[in-house]
Design an enzyme around this catalytic site. Structure first.
Site, PDB file in Angstrom:
ATOM      1  N   LYS A  23       0.860  -1.183   0.000  1.00  0.00           N
ATOM      2  CA  LYS A  23       0.000   0.000   0.000  1.00  0.00           C
ATOM      3  C   LYS A  23       0.894   1.230   0.000  1.00  0.00           C
ATOM      4  CE  LYS A  23      -3.403   0.071   2.941  1.00  0.00           C
ATOM      5  NZ  LYS A  23      -4.117   0.210   4.230  1.00  0.00           N
ATOM      6  N   CYS A  52       3.260  16.925  -7.594  1.00  0.00           N
ATOM      7  CA  CYS A  52       2.661  17.083  -8.917  1.00  0.00           C
ATOM      8  C   CYS A  52       3.679  17.713  -9.870  1.00  0.00           C
ATOM      9  CB  CYS A  52       1.432  17.991  -8.801  1.00  0.00           C
ATOM     10  SG  CYS A  52       0.749  18.544 -10.366  1.00  0.00           S
ATOM     11  N   HIS A  56      -0.916  15.405 -14.850  1.00  0.00           N
ATOM     12  CA  HIS A  56      -2.371  15.205 -14.830  1.00  0.00           C
ATOM     13  C   HIS A  56      -3.045  15.867 -16.033  1.00  0.00           C
ATOM     14  CE1 HIS A  56      -1.737  18.993 -12.572  1.00  0.00           C
ATOM     15  NE2 HIS A  56      -2.841  19.365 -13.196  1.00  0.00           N
TER      16      HIS A  56
END
Ligand code: FES
Length: 75
Positions: A23, A52, A56
């Site tokens: 995980k 980031c 995206h």
């Protein structure tokens, strides 16, 4: 009248980030930020994960998705 059945295939959202881990969890303790805004990736496409890097935008354009970063803002 015929009904069309739409089958939605479940896909993983994380294609490549730290796949050897059971995980992926990241913790951020924020007492001070060096920048006014620090963007954290939520699309799993960033080359600088967990930060980031703008990947995206390419993902959203290709898929019609609407993901964007988590922004930590300095007060
Ligand atoms: Fe993933 Fe920006 S690169 S949210």
């Amino acid at each position: 009248q015929r009904r069309r059945m739409v089958v939605v295939k479940a896909e993983t959202i994380n294609p490549e980030i730290r796949k050897t881990e059971e995980k992926v969890v990241d913790s951020v303790v924020v007492t001070e930020l060096s920048k006014n805004i620090t963007p954290y990736c939520r699309c799993w496409r960033s080359g600088t994960f967990p930060l980031c890097d703008g990947s995206h935008m390419k993902h959203n354009k290709a898929t019609g998705d609407n993901v964007g970063p988590l922004l930590l803002k300095k007060q």
